[in-house]
Design a protein around this motif. Structure first.
Motif, PDB file in Angstrom:
ATOM      1  N   TYR A   5      86.835  44.303  61.708  1.00 29.65           N
ATOM      2  CA  TYR A   5      87.329  43.719  63.254  1.00 29.65           C
ATOM      3  C   TYR A   5      88.885  44.004  63.144  1.00 29.65           C
ATOM      4  N   CYS A  43      81.403  46.721  70.777  1.00 27.88           N
ATOM      5  CA  CYS A  43      80.001  47.005  70.801  1.00 27.88           C
ATOM      6  C   CYS A  43      79.434  45.659  71.459  1.00 27.88           C
ATOM      7  N   HIS A  88      76.976  44.026  70.676  1.00 30.18           N
ATOM      8  CA  HIS A  88      76.047  43.334  69.667  1.00 30.18           C
ATOM      9  C   HIS A  88      77.059  42.396  69.149  1.00 30.18           C
ATOM     10  N   LEU A  89      77.915  42.482  68.541  1.00 31.94           N
ATOM     11  CA  LEU A  89      79.099  41.079  67.999  1.00 31.94           C
ATOM     12  C   LEU A  89      80.333  41.574  68.133  1.00 31.94           C
ATOM     13  N   GLY A  90      80.805  42.740  68.886  1.00 28.86           N
ATOM     14  CA  GLY A  90      82.147  42.644  69.390  1.00 28.86           C
ATOM     15  C   GLY A  90      82.969  43.840  68.355  1.00 28.86           C
ATOM     16  N   CYS A  91      82.394  44.475  67.380  1.00 23.81           N
ATOM     17  CA  CYS A  91      83.254  45.598  66.808  1.00 23.81           C
ATOM     18  C   CYS A  91      83.507  46.684  67.417  1.00 23.81           C
ATOM     19  N   CYS A 107      78.804  52.080  65.816  1.00 17.12           N
ATOM     20  CA  CYS A 107      79.571  50.875  65.427  1.00 17.12           C
ATOM     21  C   CYS A 107      79.612  50.564  63.975  1.00 17.12           C
ATOM     22  N   CYS A 161      79.864  48.103  62.029  1.00 14.09           N
ATOM     23  CA  CYS A 161      79.559  46.863  61.532  1.00 14.09           C
ATOM     24  C   CYS A 161      78.167  46.960  61.227  1.00 14.09           C
ATOM     25  N   HIS A 162      77.130  46.908  62.191  1.00 14.82           N
ATOM     26  CA  HIS A 162      75.696  46.963  61.957  1.00 14.82           C
ATOM     27  C   HIS A 162      74.952  47.921  62.418  1.00 14.82           C
ATOM     28  N   GLY A 163      75.620  49.030  62.807  1.00 22.39           N
ATOM     29  CA  GLY A 163      74.964  50.249  63.021  1.00 22.39           C
ATOM     30  C   GLY A 163      74.302  50.445  64.587  1.00 22.39           C
ATOM     31  N   SER A 164      74.925  49.672  65.465  1.00 24.90           N
ATOM     32  CA  SER A 164      74.357  49.937  66.702  1.00 24.90           C
ATOM     33  C   SER A 164      75.006  51.444  67.093  1.00 24.90           C
ATOM     34  N   PRO A 209      71.415  46.818  66.108  1.00 19.53           N
ATOM     35  CA  PRO A 209      71.004  45.777  66.838  1.00 19.53           C
ATOM     36  C   PRO A 209      71.277  45.413  68.353  1.00 19.53           C
TER      37      PRO A 209
HETATM   38  S1  FES Z   1      78.931  44.504  66.147  1.00 16.40           S
HETATM   39 FE1  FES Z   1      78.191  46.404  66.618  1.00 16.40          FE
HETATM   40  S2  FES Z   1      76.284  46.483  65.745  1.00 16.40           S
HETATM   41 FE2  FES Z   1      76.971  44.613  65.340  1.00 16.40          FE
END
Ligand code: FES
Ligand SMILES: Cc1cc2nc3c(=O)[nH]c(=O)nc-3n(C[C@H](O)[C@H](O)[C@H](O)COP(=O)(O)OP(=O)(O)OC[C@H]3O[C@@H](n4cnc5c(N)ncnc54)[C@H](O)[C@@H]3O)c2cc1C
Length: 522
Positions: free
Chosen positions: A429, A476, A478-481, A494, A496-499, A511
């Motif tokens: 982040y 992103c 998903h959760l904003g990275c 991304c 963070c979690h691979g999107s 995700p």
């Molecule tokens: S913030 Fe991008 S995959 Fe979770």
């Protein structure tokens, strides 16, 4: 071929794997009506198709939807070793799950290879399936005593492994190795085609170019149509129905593959793995994996993989995505000098569970919704286990593998790994205050992308082959990275979690469930 052609999305990046290049994915229509069914399966990779196959055999009515074409996810980018030699080692699995857990891991992956062999026989699948030996040898940074411990752990797990004092056929190493007998290999797209045909023959309905959203315990909205089901299986590799829980238990890694021609007869068909780089900065030790595949009358293809890094974080090691192939080729030529020219290169994503075992079963907190994820580099067998296990769970049958793979479990025995990954995530982040790749769009050549930074605002830019600039939010969904440009696969990834997102802003890997927000640029 391109990652998208006139039939739909063929693959999740610019590079084409040997499998997709050599076998055209089977074609199915897109969904254009509401449907009621027993089970809705979302995802047309090996997990989705195997689960559909098992449920149809059990007499269930099945609908499978896939938003690209069959095999367009990570399945089409695999290297298709079929093995119970788990890359999250038995020594570690035993520490977390005990000898019984380790034994079940070995039993279930071995059963998955047998299952695939039976499908090949029963469906007359002409997919180059072969039983081969596998050999695990030492990476120079690893110690013989660790390999010994792993050998002992494999024996306690019930595997018929053998200790050898030398690793045959691999140059530049005088390492001992563990031999895993009766492992296997196949051509994944030929196998998927056979599975898809068998599913259609049993009355299963497959729809491609069909995107599922609004997933609930009652079904999903697919291409705007309602699919109502008694049970839903989310087989999207990274579960797109789960916002947070599962994504704190596993981490995305990119891994690289080359295919090089090798004159026929120079090496036997076998699987080889080194034990991984112990000096790595990542929480799993990246290792090399090698196999052969029939190519043409004169040559086999030697397929070698490795050089992994956390998705979107390649530059943290000072080696960008494109340069990983050079390192891989150098390693491969040193260990297998018989190869001639490199004719394929591609990369893909694997999800590494924090506590070493994948997740298969009910989505935490949801009845009637099942997930399969966290395959590591053993997803061919892991997704096959999922087919068998989820089919039993949906039928209400007991299965002794269920507890080991339960998605509910929490990695309490490994607080160090959990905290270090939480720290890595928090660090991503910090990208909000980092400089971007470019300061102006005109710094990008045609067919190039990058992240532009305007204060706290981050913009994902791609200049297409004709010179037109496209702009999206680089945050992103998903959760904003903040996304990173992957110049090798020409995607926005991304960390963070691979999107992952295509250069056109469409979502390729969860995700995230939606594409990037478009921005108008002057
Ligand atoms: S913030 Fe991008 S995959 Fe979770
Ligand atoms: C380079 C590489 C090498 C590997 N080598 C090996 C190996 O040698 N042996 C091994 O066992 N494993 C290996 N693996 C791992 C293995 O390939 C994967 O774990 C496995 O293929 C995952 O299958 P899957 O069906 O879960 O996912 P996928 O194949 O990714 O399928 C998921 C599908 O869901 C679709 N989808 C996603 N969201 C939606 C939505 N909202 N609506 C509709 N459809 C959606 C996607 O388009 C995708 O096709 C490797 C992986 C990589 C990347």
């Amino acid at each position: 071929m391109n990652s998208r052609d006139n039939k739909g999305i063929v693959s999740s990046g610019e590079n084409m794997s040997f499998w997709i290049d050599s076998v055209r994915p089977p074609e199915f229509p897109a969904l254009k009506k509401d449907i009621n069914t027993d089970v809705l399966i979302i995802g047309g990779g090996l997990a989705g198709l195997t689960t559909a196959y098992c449920l149809l055999k059990a007499g269930k009515k099945v609908v499978l939807v896939e938003d690209g074409l069959i095999g367009s996810g990570e399945t089409g980018r695999t290297t298709a070793h079929l093995t119970a030699a788990l890359d999250d080692r038995y020594t570690d699995i035993e520490k977390v799950f005990g000898e019984e857990g380790s034994r079940i891991a070995a039993e279930s992956h071995t059963a998955a290879i047998d299952f695939i062999e039976n499908v090949v026989k029963n469906e007359n699948a002409d997919c180059d399936f072969k039983r081969v030996d596998g050999f695990l040898f030492l990476h120079p940074s690893d110690k013989e005593e660790n390999l010994r411990k792993e050998f002992d752990a494999t024996r306690r797990a019930g595997l018929d492994t053998e200790w050898l004092d030398t690793t045959h056929y691999v140059s530049a190493t005088n390492s001992p190795c563990i031999r895993f007998p009766r492992q296997a290999q196949f051509h994944i797209m030929k196998y998927l085609t056979a599975l898809a045909n068998a599913i259609a023959k049993m009355g299963g309905e497959i729809y491609t170019s069909t995107h599922a959203e609004k997933i609930t315990i009652k079904g999903s909205v697919c291409n705007g149509f309602n699919v109502l089901a008694n049970d839903v299986v989310v087989a999207t590799n990274s579960p797109v129905n789960d916002m947070v829980t599962m994504h704190t238990k596993q981490m995305p890694f990119r891994t690289y593959v080359i295919g090089a021609r090798l004159p026929k007869g120079k090496l036997p068909y076998a699987l080889w793995w080194d034990s991984g780089n112990m000096n790595t900065k990542w929480f799993t030790a990246p290792y090399h994996y090698v196999r052969l595949q029939e190519f043409d009358d004169e040559y086999d293809l030697l397929i070698a993989g490795g050089e992994d890094h956390k998705t979107g974080q390649a530059d943290d090691e000072g080696i960008n995505e494109e340069d990983r192939y050079d390192a891989l080729e150098m390693w491969t030529r040193k260990h297998f000098p018989q190869i001639t020219d490199v004719v394929y290169q591609w990369s893909g994503q694997v999800l590494e569970p924090l506590d070493y075992m994948g997740f298969i079963g009910k989505n935490p907190g949801d009845d009637h919704v099942y997930i399969v994820t966290g395959d590591s580099g053993n997803g061919m067998t892991h997704t096959t286990i999922a087919g068998m296990l989820i089919s039993d769970l949906i039928q209400g049958k007991d299965n002794t593998w269920a507890e080991l793979y339960s998605p509910k479990r929490i990695p309490v025995k490994l607080p160090g790994r959990f905290l270090s990954e939480a720290f890595n995530m928090a660090k991503q982040y910090g990208d909000y205050i980092k400089k971007g790749d470019v300061e102006e769009g005109n710094q990008l050549a045609n067919d190039e992308g990058g992240i532009l930074s305007k204060g706290l605002r981050k913009i994902a830019l791609y200049r297409d082959k004709s010179g037109t600039l496209h702009a999206y939010s680089a945050v992103c969904p998903h959760l904003g990275c903040v996304l990173q440009w992957n110049a090798d696969e020409k995607t926005f990834d991304c960390p963070c979690h691979g999107s992952r997102f295509s250069k056109e802003g469409a979502v390729l890997n969860g995700p995230a469930i939606s594409g990037l927000e478009k921005i108008t640029v002057s």
